[in-house]
Design a protein around this motif. Structure first.
Motif, PDB file in Angstrom:
ATOM      1  N   LEU A 237      -7.040  10.429   7.703  1.00 14.76           N
ATOM      2  CA  LEU A 237      -7.306   9.328   6.783  1.00 14.76           C
ATOM      3  C   LEU A 237      -8.702   8.811   7.110  1.00 14.76           C
ATOM      4  O   LEU A 237      -8.893   7.995   8.010  1.00 14.76           O
ATOM      5  CB  LEU A 237      -6.254   8.229   6.912  1.00 14.76           C
ATOM      6  N   THR A 238      -9.691   9.324   6.397  1.00 16.20           N
ATOM      7  CA  THR A 238     -11.087   9.056   6.716  1.00 16.20           C
ATOM      8  C   THR A 238     -11.460   7.598   6.540  1.00 16.20           C
ATOM      9  O   THR A 238     -12.324   7.095   7.254  1.00 16.20           O
ATOM     10  CB  THR A 238     -12.010   9.939   5.872  1.00 16.20           C
ATOM     11  N   ASP A 239     -10.808   6.886   5.626  1.00 12.97           N
ATOM     12  CA  ASP A 239     -11.151   5.483   5.401  1.00 12.97           C
ATOM     13  C   ASP A 239     -10.782   4.599   6.587  1.00 12.97           C
ATOM     14  O   ASP A 239     -11.319   3.515   6.756  1.00 12.97           O
ATOM     15  CB  ASP A 239     -10.501   4.961   4.121  1.00 12.97           C
ATOM     16  N   GLN A 240      -9.857   5.057   7.446  1.00 15.06           N
ATOM     17  CA  GLN A 240      -9.430   4.266   8.598  1.00 15.06           C
ATOM     18  C   GLN A 240      -9.652   4.990   9.922  1.00 15.06           C
ATOM     19  O   GLN A 240      -9.193   4.530  10.964  1.00 15.06           O
ATOM     20  CB  GLN A 240      -7.952   3.891   8.457  1.00 15.06           C
TER      21      GLN A 240
ATOM     22  N   TYR B  51      -3.968   9.976  -1.366  1.00 12.65           N
ATOM     23  CA  TYR B  51      -4.416   8.863  -2.202  1.00 12.65           C
ATOM     24  C   TYR B  51      -3.740   7.581  -1.739  1.00 12.65           C
ATOM     25  O   TYR B  51      -2.586   7.595  -1.313  1.00 12.65           O
ATOM     26  CB  TYR B  51      -4.051   9.099  -3.668  1.00 12.65           C
ATOM     27  N   GLU B  52      -4.463   6.475  -1.827  1.00 21.37           N
ATOM     28  CA  GLU B  52      -3.895   5.158  -1.548  1.00 21.37           C
ATOM     29  C   GLU B  52      -3.815   4.388  -2.862  1.00 21.37           C
ATOM     30  O   GLU B  52      -4.794   4.310  -3.605  1.00 21.37           O
ATOM     31  CB  GLU B  52      -4.770   4.389  -0.574  1.00 21.37           C
TER      32      GLU B  52
ATOM     33  N   VAL C 218      -7.104   5.482  -5.105  1.00 22.38           N
ATOM     34  CA  VAL C 218      -8.345   6.113  -4.655  1.00 22.38           C
ATOM     35  C   VAL C 218      -8.023   7.136  -3.559  1.00 22.38           C
ATOM     36  O   VAL C 218      -7.081   6.962  -2.795  1.00 22.38           O
ATOM     37  CB  VAL C 218      -9.353   5.071  -4.110  1.00 22.38           C
TER      38      VAL C 218
ATOM     39  N   SER D 213      -2.913   0.624  -4.307  1.00 21.72           N
ATOM     40  CA  SER D 213      -2.702  -0.760  -3.898  1.00 21.72           C
ATOM     41  C   SER D 213      -2.611  -1.641  -5.133  1.00 21.72           C
ATOM     42  O   SER D 213      -3.037  -1.260  -6.221  1.00 21.72           O
ATOM     43  CB  SER D 213      -3.832  -1.238  -2.983  1.00 21.72           C
TER      44      SER D 213
ATOM     45  N   VAL E   4      -8.254   8.774   0.017  1.00 20.89           N
ATOM     46  CA  VAL E   4      -8.560   8.200   1.329  1.00 20.89           C
ATOM     47  C   VAL E   4      -8.494   9.218   2.470  1.00 20.89           C
ATOM     48  O   VAL E   4      -8.684   8.859   3.622  1.00 20.89           O
ATOM     49  CB  VAL E   4      -7.634   7.004   1.655  1.00 20.89           C
ATOM     50  N   GLY E   5      -8.215  10.474   2.159  1.00 22.43           N
ATOM     51  CA  GLY E   5      -8.145  11.466   3.218  1.00 22.43           C
ATOM     52  C   GLY E   5      -7.544  12.766   2.753  1.00 22.43           C
ATOM     53  O   GLY E   5      -7.496  13.062   1.551  1.00 22.43           O
TER      54      GLY E   5
ATOM     55  N   ARG F  79       0.863  -1.179   0.000  1.00 23.66           N
ATOM     56  CA  ARG F  79       0.000   0.000   0.000  1.00 23.66           C
ATOM     57  C   ARG F  79       0.898   1.227   0.000  1.00 23.66           C
ATOM     58  O   ARG F  79       1.865   1.308   0.755  1.00 23.66           O
ATOM     59  CB  ARG F  79      -0.861  -0.047   1.249  1.00 23.66           C
TER      60      ARG F  79
END
Length: 88
Positions: free
Chosen positions: A58-61, A21-22, A37, A24, A39-40, A3
């Motif tokens: 980092l809103t996704d986590q 952006y992340e 995508v 992967s 992610v924050g 990642r």
């Protein structure tokens, strides 16, 4: 899997508001493309030519925080001061 987190956005004066952006996937010689995508977000505020404060979310986590940054390799402080019209 691997990642990668990267950030991109404008710098206005000494502050940058960036999208994180992340990416992967994407192995060497693998026909499957990687996926990137948002992610924050993060804000980087340069306090002088050798220091900055990075604040991230980092809103996704559901992770957020801040990191004090310091120049790791000396050598361009004089140019930074000249470009930013700063005194010693």
């Amino acid at each position: 899997g691997q990642r990668w987190l990267t950030a991109q956005g404008p710098l206005a004066g000494t502050t940058g508001d960036l999208v994180v952006y992340e990416t992967s996937g994407g192995s060497f010689d693998d026909p499957q493309p990687s996926e990137t995508v948002p992610v924050g977000s993060l804000t980087i505020d340069f306090t002088d030519c050798s220091h900055a404060l990075l604040t991230y979310s980092l809103t996704d986590q559901a992770l957020e925080g801040s990191i004090d940054l310091k120049r790791a390799v000396p050598g361009s402080e004089a140019l930074c001061k000249e470009l930013n019209d700063l005194d010693d």
